[in-house]
Design an enzyme around this catalytic site. Structure first.
Site, PDB file in Angstrom:
ATOM      1  N   SER A  76      43.250  39.766  51.182  1.00  0.00           N
ATOM      2  CA  SER A  76      44.424  40.622  51.135  1.00  0.00           C
ATOM      3  C   SER A  76      45.071  40.695  52.525  1.00  0.00           C
ATOM      4  O   SER A  76      45.334  39.660  53.136  1.00  0.00           O
ATOM      5  CB  SER A  76      43.991  41.988  50.609  1.00  0.00           C
ATOM      6  OG  SER A  76      45.059  42.851  50.437  1.00  0.00           O
ATOM      7  N   ASP A 198      48.477  38.684  40.039  1.00  0.00           N
ATOM      8  CA  ASP A 198      48.121  39.572  41.153  1.00  0.00           C
ATOM      9  C   ASP A 198      49.355  40.419  41.451  1.00  0.00           C
ATOM     10  O   ASP A 198      50.392  39.882  41.832  1.00  0.00           O
ATOM     11  CB  ASP A 198      47.734  38.705  42.358  1.00  0.00           C
ATOM     12  CG  ASP A 198      47.370  39.535  43.569  1.00  0.00           C
ATOM     13  OD1 ASP A 198      47.624  40.758  43.557  1.00  0.00           O
ATOM     14  OD2 ASP A 198      46.819  38.954  44.521  1.00  0.00           O
ATOM     15  N   HIS A 226      43.739  41.181  42.093  1.00  0.00           N
ATOM     16  CA  HIS A 226      43.880  41.031  43.537  1.00  0.00           C
ATOM     17  C   HIS A 226      42.526  40.881  44.232  1.00  0.00           C
ATOM     18  O   HIS A 226      42.482  40.671  45.436  1.00  0.00           O
ATOM     19  CB  HIS A 226      44.632  42.250  44.081  1.00  0.00           C
ATOM     20  CG  HIS A 226      45.034  42.132  45.517  1.00  0.00           C
ATOM     21  ND1 HIS A 226      45.888  41.131  45.972  1.00  0.00           N
ATOM     22  CD2 HIS A 226      44.709  42.868  46.615  1.00  0.00           C
ATOM     23  CE1 HIS A 226      46.061  41.281  47.278  1.00  0.00           C
ATOM     24  NE2 HIS A 226      45.355  42.319  47.689  1.00  0.00           N
TER      25      HIS A 226
END
Lengths: 244, 368
Positions: A76, A198, A226
């Site tokens: 991320s 996502d 995600h």
């Protein structure tokens, strides 16, 4: 091999992936300040106003461990933090693995970030206004799972513990960041791992990162959401092994 | 859609129960929702089923759900009491408290979400947070006032020390060598010191009454400047009879100033020079007026130069020069500098073989 967690959780995100590499690499995991077991008194709102403060921390960890040509695996937001750290200290990180990266969350001309500026403003305001959304994460949770008693030992730990105020600041730093111009400066060999559906980083963004980081390739995992490091750790491990 | 035996609400007690209920599969898709949740969202159940579960939330809640709650459900299989916002089709937000658990592995993995309306509770939580923020503001204000009070006590102690030292020394001399002429002189000094102390105390009490607002206030009613400087110097001479203090006054012009404050400034500068200068070397105090309203006072001593780093902070409160444990709270130069500023003047220091503090009023014009 350094594993860095993303927004909303802590280093436990890597518990199904990092140990798989312990045979070939020295594996390092850590919590950013405000997450997990970090010392929240070390938090400095000015330093962490932008992702640079976090990248600086990564470089400091690298210096402390005397890293040379190491692998940085960032999930991320940590994908971009890793890119910034690798630009700062090119000799320290020769290889990057970016899991669900996004250099900018806000749409721009010819760039589908996935969120409008109004979305981001609303998001940040809502997180600040309702820090209790994090309440499940912030409490050291000891919760029973009657049907899975073998997890008892793990449950004495706390997962994804967050300081809600720091988490709100972190959200502001992340969602107002624009690191597109940094991508071409990344000299490290880079693997991009992308999921389907996502909500934070679409496949188009993964492709954008691939097209702008010079020495990079992208693998689309057969996973949704995600957090493939938790939902599809085997695929993450397999793709990383193939790349390394 | 194949409703799970455990999970499907259709026809079950939860269908129209006063809670929202949603079952989600291993890919995050909605398997089923109950009628209550469908009604809250204003979206038919059939339309929700098969879609992304995160779509029922407002943006921030969707992000928290995806980045924090789903990982938690993976790791500990249960979360409880999370404060989230649903987003209805008409854009309205529904504040809910959600608990969820996860069962099964792989493709069999199902996650169940239970939501209770929590609008009033959210308001209450918001009030609690606001109350905490207010309390923190009040606390930091109280802490700042506490610090000011401490500073106030420190100033009081500092200002009372020099005249007290002079008195104590005078009393010692009196008791040692009773002689008429000397007695008169010492008594005069003691009287001066007592007066100065009572003025200090008056001042300090005024200051306290005003809650320490607004810096140093001057009393510009005419007074005897020369006498005030002499008094300050004599006090310190009496306190340190072994030290040579040269005093050179040339005060031909009238200078509107608070003579008592100027005496305090001289006292502080001289006290500093005596404390830090070479004890074998004399200290000199010079005061001149070059024109009406223009006053310059300098205090010089010889001794170890002041380190460059210390020079910058010299006039900050509570900065101490030199050896640890040396007398003084580190307020003398700060107060002297504040007195200089209050007079529209400036206190500067040069440090070499000779350490020279110079007060000039009015302040020299700054070029540019």
């Amino acid at each position: 091999m350094v594993f860095a967690h993303g927004f909303g959780c802590d280093q436990t995100m890597w518990r199904h992936v990092a140990p798989q590499f312990a045979d070939r690499f020295t594996v390092v995991t850590f919590d950013y300040v405000g997450a997990g077991g970090s010392d929240v008194t070390a938090y400095d709102p000015d330093r962490y106003r932008t992702l640079d403060g976090y990248a600086q921390d990564v470089v400091e960890i690298g210096h402390a461990l005397d890293l040379n040509d190491a692998i940085f695996v960032g999930h991320s937001v940590s994908a971009m933090i890793g890119a910034l750290a690798a630009i700062r200290a090119p000799a320290m990180f020769g290889t990057l693995v970016m899991v669900c990266p996004s250099p900018r969350y806000v749409d721009d001309v010819g760039y589908p970030g996935g969120f409008s500026q109004a979305d981001i403003d609303e998001l940040i305001a809502a997180l600040e206004e309702n820090p209790l959304a994090w309440s499940a994460s912030m409490a050291p949770a000891i919760m029973g799972t009657p049907d899975q008693p073998m997890l008892g030992a793990e449950l004495t730990e706390s997962f994804c513990r967050l300081d809600p105020r720091i988490a709100s600041d972190f959200a502001r730093a992340i969602f107002s960041a624009d690191n597109r111009a940094d991508l071409p400066k990344v000299a490290a060999r880079t693997l991009i791992l992308q999921c389907r559906q996502d909500i934070l980083a679409s496949e188009a963004i993964g492709a954008y990162v691939r097209d702008h980081v010079p020495d990079s390739e992208m693998v689309v995992l057969d996973a949704t959401g995600h957090c493939p490091n938790l939902s599809a750790p085997d695929q993450v491990v397999a793709a990383m092994r193939a790349f390394l | 859609m194949t409703p799970d035996r455990d999970a499907g609400p259709a026809g079950s007690a939860v269908e129209d129960a006063p809670c929202g209920y949603l079952v989600m599969d291993h890919l995050g898709r909605v398997v089923s929702v109950n009628a209550t949740l469908s009604r809250w969202l204003g979206i038919p159940a059939a339309e929700l089923e098969g879609g992304e579960a995160t779509a029922i939330f407002g943006l921030a809640s969707a992000v928290v759900f995806e980045t924090s709650l789903l990982p938690l459900l993976r790791l500990q299989h249960e979360v409880a009491g999370v404060s989230l916002d649903l987003k209805a089709r008409d854009g309205a937000k529904v504040a809910v408290m959600m608990s969820a658990d996860t069962r099964g592995e792989g493709e069999e993995r199902l996650t169940r979400l239970v939501m209770l309306k929590a609008g009033a509770r959210r308001d209450f939580e918001r009030e609690l947070l606001q109350a905490r923020a207010d309390a923190e503001v009040r606390l930091s204000l109280a802490q700042r006032q506490g610090e000011l009070r401490e500073q106030f006590v420190a100033v009081l102690g500092h200002d009372l020390r020099n005249p007290l030292a002079a008195m104590s020394s005078g009393v010692r001399m009196l008791s040692r060598r009773p002689g008429e002429a000397q007695e008169a002189e010492i008594l005069r000094l003691m009287q001066g010191s007592i007066q100065r102390m009572s003025r200090l105390i008056d001042n300090v009490l005024d200051f306290a009454r005003n809650r320490l607002g607004g810096g140093i206030v001057l009393d510009l009613r005419s007074g005897d400047l020369e006498a005030a400087i002499r008094q300050a110097v004599d006090e310190l001479r009496a306190a340190e009879p072994d030290r040579a203090v040269r005093l050179d006054l040339s005060l031909a012009h009238d200078v509107p100033c608070d003579v008592w404050r100027i005496g305090q400034l001289v006292s502080n500068l001289l006290g500093n020079a005596l404390a830090h200068g070479d004890p074998e070397e004399p200290v000199s105090v010079e005061a001149t007026t070059s024109a009406p309203g223009a006053l310059e006072i300098s205090v010089c001593n010889r001794g170890a130069p002041i380190p460059l780093g210390a020079l910058e902070k010299l006039f900050d409160p509570f900065v101490k020069l030199g050896t640890e444990g040396r007398k003084g709270l580190g307020l003398g130069l700060y107060i002297a500098s504040e007195i200089a500023k209050a007079h529209g003047g400036l206190l500067v220091v040069t440090s070499g073989d000779v350490i020279r503090f110079t007060f000039r009023m009015p302040a020299p014009a700054v070029e540019g």
